[in-house]
Design a protein around this motif. Structure first.
Motif, PDB file in Angstrom:
ATOM      1  N   CYS A  36      -7.144 -16.625 109.278  1.00  0.00           N
ATOM      2  CA  CYS A  36      -7.395 -16.256 107.878  1.00  0.00           C
ATOM      3  C   CYS A  36      -6.151 -15.594 107.292  1.00  0.00           C
ATOM      4  O   CYS A  36      -5.561 -14.713 107.910  1.00  0.00           O
ATOM      5  CB  CYS A  36      -8.585 -15.302 107.810  1.00  0.00           C
ATOM      6  SG  CYS A  36      -8.943 -14.707 106.145  1.00  0.00           S
ATOM      7  N   GLU A  37      -5.771 -16.029 106.110  1.00  0.00           N
ATOM      8  CA  GLU A  37      -4.615 -15.440 105.424  1.00  0.00           C
ATOM      9  C   GLU A  37      -5.077 -14.208 104.648  1.00  0.00           C
ATOM     10  O   GLU A  37      -6.023 -14.290 103.865  1.00  0.00           O
ATOM     11  CB  GLU A  37      -4.005 -16.428 104.444  1.00  0.00           C
ATOM     12  CG  GLU A  37      -3.393 -17.640 105.086  1.00  0.00           C
ATOM     13  CD  GLU A  37      -2.810 -18.555 104.034  1.00  0.00           C
ATOM     14  OE1 GLU A  37      -1.689 -18.274 103.564  1.00  0.00           O
ATOM     15  OE2 GLU A  37      -3.499 -19.529 103.682  1.00  0.00           O
ATOM     16  N   ILE A  38      -4.403 -13.084 104.874  1.00  0.00           N
ATOM     17  CA  ILE A  38      -4.694 -11.840 104.149  1.00  0.00           C
ATOM     18  C   ILE A  38      -3.421 -11.470 103.394  1.00  0.00           C
ATOM     19  O   ILE A  38      -2.378 -11.239 104.006  1.00  0.00           O
ATOM     20  CB  ILE A  38      -5.079 -10.700 105.102  1.00  0.00           C
ATOM     21  CG1 ILE A  38      -6.288 -11.082 105.946  1.00  0.00           C
ATOM     22  CG2 ILE A  38      -5.336  -9.415 104.316  1.00  0.00           C
ATOM     23  CD1 ILE A  38      -6.584 -10.107 107.075  1.00  0.00           C
ATOM     24  N   VAL A  39      -3.513 -11.441 102.062  1.00  0.00           N
ATOM     25  CA  VAL A  39      -2.366 -11.072 101.232  1.00  0.00           C
ATOM     26  C   VAL A  39      -2.792  -9.852 100.421  1.00  0.00           C
ATOM     27  O   VAL A  39      -3.722  -9.910  99.618  1.00  0.00           O
ATOM     28  CB  VAL A  39      -1.926 -12.224 100.307  1.00  0.00           C
ATOM     29  CG1 VAL A  39      -0.692 -11.815  99.506  1.00  0.00           C
ATOM     30  CG2 VAL A  39      -1.661 -13.483 101.117  1.00  0.00           C
ATOM     31  N   GLY A  43       2.118  -8.514  97.637  1.00  0.00           N
ATOM     32  CA  GLY A  43       2.410  -9.706  98.411  1.00  0.00           C
ATOM     33  C   GLY A  43       2.535  -9.459  99.907  1.00  0.00           C
ATOM     34  O   GLY A  43       3.054 -10.303 100.632  1.00  0.00           O
ATOM     35  N   ARG A  44       2.054  -8.298 100.380  1.00  0.00           N
ATOM     36  CA  ARG A  44       2.131  -7.979 101.804  1.00  0.00           C
ATOM     37  C   ARG A  44       1.170  -8.860 102.590  1.00  0.00           C
ATOM     38  O   ARG A  44      -0.015  -8.891 102.303  1.00  0.00           O
ATOM     39  CB  ARG A  44       1.757  -6.521 102.033  1.00  0.00           C
ATOM     40  CG  ARG A  44       2.728  -5.546 101.449  1.00  0.00           C
ATOM     41  CD  ARG A  44       2.142  -4.120 101.491  1.00  0.00           C
ATOM     42  NE  ARG A  44       3.063  -3.168 100.935  1.00  0.00           N
ATOM     43  CZ  ARG A  44       3.132  -2.886  99.627  1.00  0.00           C
ATOM     44  NH1 ARG A  44       2.324  -3.478  98.769  1.00  0.00           N
ATOM     45  NH2 ARG A  44       3.998  -2.004  99.182  1.00  0.00           N
ATOM     46  N   ARG A  45       1.684  -9.520 103.607  1.00  0.00           N
ATOM     47  CA  ARG A  45       0.845 -10.366 104.465  1.00  0.00           C
ATOM     48  C   ARG A  45       0.402  -9.541 105.670  1.00  0.00           C
ATOM     49  O   ARG A  45       1.212  -8.842 106.269  1.00  0.00           O
ATOM     50  CB  ARG A  45       1.620 -11.599 104.911  1.00  0.00           C
ATOM     51  CG  ARG A  45       1.973 -12.462 103.716  1.00  0.00           C
ATOM     52  CD  ARG A  45       2.414 -13.843 104.108  1.00  0.00           C
ATOM     53  NE  ARG A  45       2.613 -14.646 102.926  1.00  0.00           N
ATOM     54  CZ  ARG A  45       1.655 -15.321 102.289  1.00  0.00           C
ATOM     55  NH1 ARG A  45       0.424 -15.265 102.726  1.00  0.00           N
ATOM     56  NH2 ARG A  45       1.923 -16.021 101.216  1.00  0.00           N
ATOM     57  N   MET A  46      -0.867  -9.658 105.971  1.00  0.00           N
ATOM     58  CA  MET A  46      -1.437  -8.887 107.068  1.00  0.00           C
ATOM     59  C   MET A  46      -2.054  -9.831 108.078  1.00  0.00           C
ATOM     60  O   MET A  46      -2.532 -10.911 107.736  1.00  0.00           O
ATOM     61  CB  MET A  46      -2.451  -7.898 106.519  1.00  0.00           C
ATOM     62  CG  MET A  46      -1.806  -6.946 105.535  1.00  0.00           C
ATOM     63  SD  MET A  46      -2.818  -5.544 105.147  1.00  0.00           S
ATOM     64  CE  MET A  46      -1.663  -4.631 104.125  1.00  0.00           C
ATOM     65  N   ALA A  47      -2.041  -9.401 109.348  1.00  0.00           N
ATOM     66  CA  ALA A  47      -2.449 -10.273 110.441  1.00  0.00           C
ATOM     67  C   ALA A  47      -3.942 -10.219 110.742  1.00  0.00           C
ATOM     68  O   ALA A  47      -4.470 -11.151 111.335  1.00  0.00           O
ATOM     69  CB  ALA A  47      -1.659  -9.928 111.704  1.00  0.00           C
ATOM     70  N   ARG A 117      -9.071 -17.236 103.295  1.00  0.00           N
ATOM     71  CA  ARG A 117      -7.982 -16.557 102.579  1.00  0.00           C
ATOM     72  C   ARG A 117      -8.568 -15.441 101.736  1.00  0.00           C
ATOM     73  O   ARG A 117      -9.632 -15.586 101.142  1.00  0.00           O
ATOM     74  CB  ARG A 117      -7.225 -17.526 101.681  1.00  0.00           C
ATOM     75  CG  ARG A 117      -6.050 -16.895 100.949  1.00  0.00           C
ATOM     76  CD  ARG A 117      -5.255 -17.944 100.166  1.00  0.00           C
ATOM     77  NE  ARG A 117      -4.156 -17.343  99.440  1.00  0.00           N
ATOM     78  CZ  ARG A 117      -2.958 -17.073  99.958  1.00  0.00           C
ATOM     79  NH1 ARG A 117      -2.703 -17.349 101.207  1.00  0.00           N
ATOM     80  NH2 ARG A 117      -2.007 -16.543  99.218  1.00  0.00           N
ATOM     81  N   GLU A 119      -7.020 -12.281  98.950  1.00  0.00           N
ATOM     82  CA  GLU A 119      -5.906 -11.633  98.261  1.00  0.00           C
ATOM     83  C   GLU A 119      -6.458 -10.426  97.520  1.00  0.00           C
ATOM     84  O   GLU A 119      -7.576 -10.463  97.005  1.00  0.00           O
ATOM     85  CB  GLU A 119      -5.239 -12.595  97.277  1.00  0.00           C
ATOM     86  CG  GLU A 119      -4.621 -13.799  97.958  1.00  0.00           C
ATOM     87  CD  GLU A 119      -3.840 -14.673  96.992  1.00  0.00           C
ATOM     88  OE1 GLU A 119      -3.053 -14.120  96.199  1.00  0.00           O
ATOM     89  OE2 GLU A 119      -4.022 -15.899  97.044  1.00  0.00           O
TER      90      GLU A 119
END
Length: 139
Positions: A36-39, A43-47, A117, A119
């Motif tokens: 899963c993309e976490i923004v 714009g910080r991307r989290m794991a 996803r 955001e």
């Protein structure tokens, strides 16, 4: 796609947000697809779901969401339900000053019953700029 699919996506998002605000990363992870993309803001991307509360712990002494509404639609191109949760943040800044009315918008794409996803946007940066005397116009 049916109305039930949209209602289920909204239920999944509500459950995820509840677990996330309770700082229950494992509970939140149950609603997320692998990868899963976490923004997050800026714009910080989290794991993973443990990272947003860790980030928030640096920015706020405490923070909670006051949900106002949730909207969802089927997006044919994405093959997913797109969900927007909006409301206000309230809590305390690190110096103990209380805040309320900090607008937020959370976006989710839900596919096959899982969040693929998310955001996050909110007014925190604008509020902090204003508190530092750096905003271009009054809030």
């Amino acid at each position: 796609m049916t109305d039930d699919t949209i209602a289920e996506a909204k239920r999944i998002v509500a459950a995820y947000l509840e677990r996330s605000m309770a700082k229950d990363a494992e509970g939140a992870r149950r609603y997320m697809a692998q990868g899963c993309e976490i923004v997050f803001t800026g714009g910080r991307r989290m794991a993973g779901p443990e990272e947003p509360p860790a980030f928030n712990a640096k920015r706020y002494a405490s923070v909670q969401k006051r949900p106002l509404r949730t909207d969802a639609v089927w997006n044919e191109d994405a093959g997913a339900v797109h969900v927007w949760a909006t409301g206000h943040l309230h809590g305390e800044w690190p110096d103990g000053t209380p805040f309320d009315g900090n607008r937020y918008v959370d976006f989710f794409a839900v596919k096959d019953g899982l969040i693929v996803r998310t955001e996050v946007w909110n007014d925190s940066a604008e509020i902090l700029l204003d508190r530092a005397g750096l905003s271009e116009a009054p809030l």
